[in-house]
Design an enzyme around this catalytic site. Structure first.
Site, PDB file in Angstrom:
ATOM      1  N   VAL A 276       0.856  -1.175   0.000  1.00  0.00           N
ATOM      2  CA  VAL A 276       0.000   0.000   0.000  1.00  0.00           C
ATOM      3  C   VAL A 276       0.900   1.236   0.000  1.00  0.00           C
ATOM      4  CG1 VAL A 276      -1.764   1.243   1.308  1.00  0.00           C
ATOM      5  CG2 VAL A 276      -1.744  -1.264   1.304  1.00  0.00           C
ATOM      6  N   CYS A 277       0.686   2.139  -0.935  1.00  0.00           N
ATOM      7  CA  CYS A 277       1.521   3.343  -1.026  1.00  0.00           C
ATOM      8  C   CYS A 277       1.356   4.199   0.226  1.00  0.00           C
ATOM      9  CB  CYS A 277       1.142   4.172  -2.246  1.00  0.00           C
ATOM     10  SG  CYS A 277       1.911   5.798  -2.242  1.00  0.00           S
TER      11      CYS A 277
END
Lengths: 130, 100, 134
Positions: free
Chosen positions: A77-78
């Site tokens: 997940v960024c």
């Protein structure tokens, strides 16, 4: 072949995450390696463990967690997109002085460099979005 | 090099299909997925464009077509594939451009 | 590490949605990986590059100055589709003047924006290893 996937949209609002999930399952069944699945833009919302969909609907986040567990997938997940949208793991929540975290099991939060690295390391990158 | 294009928007709501068609070279494949499958049916102006596009392979994701109740309206010359076929197409092309 | 051709496709205008801004953030991070980077501006994506953007009254950050910094990150191939500009009643003069400094040519300033026809853009896309879209 080594494949990576980028998901740009959250669950339910768009079909992107559903299609990516079916694609990933088919790729694994065909014997391909999924190097990484990278969640960007509203795609980070796939990683919340606080969603409670109706019982007769699929649980998108739980599906990803289960697939990750079964096949040891790297679900990233960024961090920049996640911070904007309130998706936090316990360590990040603590660092930010927040009173809660919500990252689902099987996901990890990391930087955008992980997306670029996925592009470099994989034979193909497939993007799913709105 | 052969490129796989995916289009996931209705051609009646968005210009994305046209943009993709304008930039798809001969030898490439356009795969219609999600709301993009509405381009794969007969009886409209987009079907004519698909018929007239030479050198480009058109395919549609069957599960999305079925979900929308349009299997019986599928135009000729559009290949129906499932998710396994989608994976194969990604592997068989040199790179993938998703027209989001 | 092998060098791949990375293409970032920009097709969405700024501010109305977050895609343009977050795409730019990927480009900036990606610049550190020493790959062969190009950006394509197609359709409404050309609106990302207009000059004179002023976001004071909408409560968002104006990120258009960041495009002028791309040259410093060695991102120097910005392909703008000519037809997309024309369809929108725009010319190159409506866009920011983006340059990079060529160290092999006494740091001469060179244009980063390459105006290409639709057919040329199709060739550019066809030549990429990894295409990121947002």
């Amino acid at each position: 072949m080594k494949l990576s996937i980028q998901i740009n949209e959250g669950p339910y609002q768009h079909q992107a995450s559903d299609t990516a999930y079916q694609f990933a399952k088919a790729a694994i069944a065909a014997g391909h390696e999924i190097f990484r699945i990278f969640f960007y833009h509203d795609g980070v919302n796939n990683a919340t463990r606080l969603a409670v969909p109706p019982r007769d609907d699929r649980d998108v986040s739980a599906q990803w967690t289960a697939l990750s567990k079964e096949h040891d997938l790297d679900l990233v997940v960024c961090i920049a997109a996640a911070q904007r949208r309130g998706v936090m793991d316990a360590a990040e929540a603590k660092r930010q002085g927040l009173d809660a975290d919500n990252l689902a099991e099987g996901f990890r939060i990391s930087g955008l460099g992980q997306l670029i690295e996925a592009g470099i390391q994989s034979d193909r990158l497939v993007v799913f979005g709105a | 090099m052969a490129l796989l294009h995916t289009v996931n928007k209705s051609p009646f709501e968005s210009n994305t299909f046209n943009t993709c068609l304008g930039l798809a070279k001969q030898g490439s494949t356009i795969l219609l997925i999600e709301d993009g499958v509405y381009a794969a049916t007969t009886g409209h102006s987009v079907a004519e464009k698909i018929k007239n596009a030479s050198g480009i392979t058109f395919a549609v994701l069957g599960p999305d077509l079925q979900a929308r109740g349009l299997e019986s309206k599928l135009a000729d010359d559009i290949k129906v594939i499932d998710y396994d076929g989608f994976v194969n197409m990604v592997v068989e092309h040199d790179s993938v451009q998703s027209w989001l | 590490m092998s060098v791949k051709k990375f293409m970032y496709i920009n097709r969405k205008p700024p501010y109305g949605t977050v895609y343009a801004l977050e795409a730019l953030e990927v480009v900036l991070i990606g610049a550190a990986f020493d790959q062969d980077v190009s950006l394509a501006f197609i359709g409404d994506g050309v609106y990302e590059l207009t000059k004179g953007q002023n976001t004071d009254a909408i409560g968002q950050k104006n990120f258009s100055p960041t495009y002028t910094a791309l040259g410093d990150y060695d991102v120097k191939k910005l392909y703008v589709e000519k037809e997309s500009l024309e369809e929108r009643g725009l010319t190159l003069d409506d866009l920011q003047h983006l340059v990079w400094e060529d160290e092999d040519d006494d740091w001469a300033e060179k244009d980063s924006i390459h105006l290409v026809s639709r057919a040329e853009m199709a060739d550019v896309l066809d030549d990429q290893d990894i295409i990121l879209s947002f």
